[in-house]
Design an enzyme around this catalytic site. Sequence first.
Site, mmCIF file in Angstrom:
data_model
loop_
_atom_site.group_PDB
_atom_site.id
_atom_site.type_symbol
_atom_site.label_atom_id
_atom_site.label_comp_id
_atom_site.label_asym_id
_atom_site.label_seq_id
_atom_site.Cartn_x
_atom_site.Cartn_y
_atom_site.Cartn_z
ATOM 1 N N LYS A 23 -0.067 3.625 -2.730
ATOM 2 C CA LYS A 23 -1.069 4.684 -2.574
ATOM 3 C C LYS A 23 -0.428 6.064 -2.446
ATOM 4 O O LYS A 23 -1.087 7.084 -2.697
ATOM 5 C CB LYS A 23 -1.964 4.383 -1.373
ATOM 6 C CG LYS A 23 -2.832 3.140 -1.525
ATOM 7 C CD LYS A 23 -3.718 2.937 -0.312
ATOM 8 C CE LYS A 23 -4.665 1.752 -0.498
ATOM 9 N NZ LYS A 23 -3.994 0.450 -0.412
ATOM 10 N N SER A 49 -6.092 3.169 4.435
ATOM 11 C CA SER A 49 -5.529 2.390 3.316
ATOM 12 C C SER A 49 -6.619 1.670 2.523
ATOM 13 O O SER A 49 -6.574 0.456 2.310
ATOM 14 C CB SER A 49 -4.504 1.378 3.848
ATOM 15 O OG SER A 49 -3.611 0.986 2.835
ATOM 16 N N SER A 88 0.794 -1.233 0.000
ATOM 17 C CA SER A 88 0.000 0.000 0.000
ATOM 18 C C SER A 88 0.823 1.277 0.000
ATOM 19 O O SER A 88 0.258 2.373 -0.010
ATOM 20 C CB SER A 88 -0.971 0.006 1.182
ATOM 21 O OG SER A 88 -2.060 -0.852 0.924
ATOM 22 N N LYS A 92 2.840 6.227 5.554
ATOM 23 C CA LYS A 92 1.920 5.284 4.922
ATOM 24 C C LYS A 92 2.424 3.872 5.151
ATOM 25 O O LYS A 92 3.587 3.564 4.894
ATOM 26 C CB LYS A 92 1.828 5.565 3.410
ATOM 27 C CG LYS A 92 0.842 4.667 2.674
ATOM 28 C CD LYS A 92 -0.569 5.042 3.042
ATOM 29 C CE LYS A 92 -1.542 3.925 2.673
ATOM 30 N NZ LYS A 92 -1.465 2.768 3.587
#
Length: 494
Positions: free
Chosen positions: A86, A325, A83, A434
């Site tokens: 992202k 997420s 992720s 993140k």
Amino acid sequence: MTSFFIKRHLIVASAALSLLGCAAGTRLKEKDTDAIAVLRRRIDAILADSALARSTPGVKIVSLKTGEVLYERNAHLLFHPASNQKLLTSATALKLLGPDFTLNTSLDCDSAALRDGIILGDLCLVGRGNPDLTTNDLFGLAQTLAQKGIREIRGNLLCDDYYFDDVRWGAGWMWDDDYERFSALAVNDNTVTITVSPATRIGEIAQVQIVPNTPHTDIINTSVTAASKAQMDSLRLPSLSVSRRGANVFVVEGALALAEKPQKFERTVAQPEVFAGQILRELLRQNGIKFNGSVLRGLRPAQAVTLAEHRAPLMPLLLNLNKISDNLSAELLLKVVAAERAGRPGTGEKGMSVIRRFLATAQVDTNALNLADGSGVSRYNLITPDEIVKLLIAMWRDFSVRNEFLTTLPIAGVDGTLANRMKGTAAAGILRAKTGSLSGVSSLSGYTTTAEGEEIVFAMMMQHFLGSAGGVRRVQDKIGAEMSGFRRRGAPPK
């Protein structure tokens, strides 16, 4: 003569002070170097954890103040970002669409079909990629229609999701990743909630409720209510399960004990645009609007007028995307970027081309990565920690979006996917990053501030480990605490 000696004395004194200043600066620089050396030794020791014994860690830590590389290991190797992908999607959307961009969902009809509160033709529900659309939002659209005096729709309800292409999942996704069916018209995350409760008597079929309950889905219920868990074990009755059969038929089977609490299952639906239309059909009725037509996928008329509109600002969507997420948000936003910057319909390929062009402007080497989707679910995605850091530096330096971008990232010990991590450490409430997780993959990339107020950027990417990611995350958290507690001045701790 006197003035000559005075002048000479001043020159010597000035030179001496200058030499003292240089010496002090040298000692300060040496202390900085010593502190960095200690930081590197500590991170080396953390990375020697047994959780990484058979895996590959990639780490890069850079001072945003000086540009120094404070730590680096395997930073030029390719990793699956999970992720962390992202970050690329959200940064591109924020920069190219702007914080004030909105994703709109509307109810339209042919301008010639509206007569005295009656739509003589079709009503069209038009989606433009809002991943956070809910039943309440659709209710608001139906309510607006009623408030404008619309009493009846004599045509059909057309569900227009042609803002995107027809590809409903990501490149390289595995069969069991097919839980997010991409559509420009998605509601309630394209899911239904199936609640299974024990019957009032032993041996009876369990009670099943599905929300929202529309003609778009169907239930086959073969489950049974058992006397107890012990009876289930003795009779070898399988535990309760909900599986899909066909497009939108859900099979409830197995057993649950009489005293058990209701169990809830969330399942995605096929044809999400029609699913949204079926929900709207009921909401129109609740608002006193007569409708007996069919719910179909269809295209908005060329000469349409908008009767009601729901506008979703970009920033809350980005918060949902990065803080928790959310995969669906990332995939839909990828196609929104494509539709807005490369032309409709929005496709994954167009979206990734747009991301590549944006990354190039951020000095990211686009030859050192591979893009396959917007969320990071695909294992075709590859990028280096070095390129992640370059992107993060570019976003930090861009004052037009820096604060908005930072706002979207989870905060250690506070919220999102970092809510329960790094609590009670120097990173708590300070580090913003993140997360990223796949089987055998864990990433953490973002920003923190040292104990002396120096901002730093980092990327940590670990892969090829077995079992739970818990041990790997603890390694990342220890490094996060070390970075946040780092001091250049004073005697470095041993």
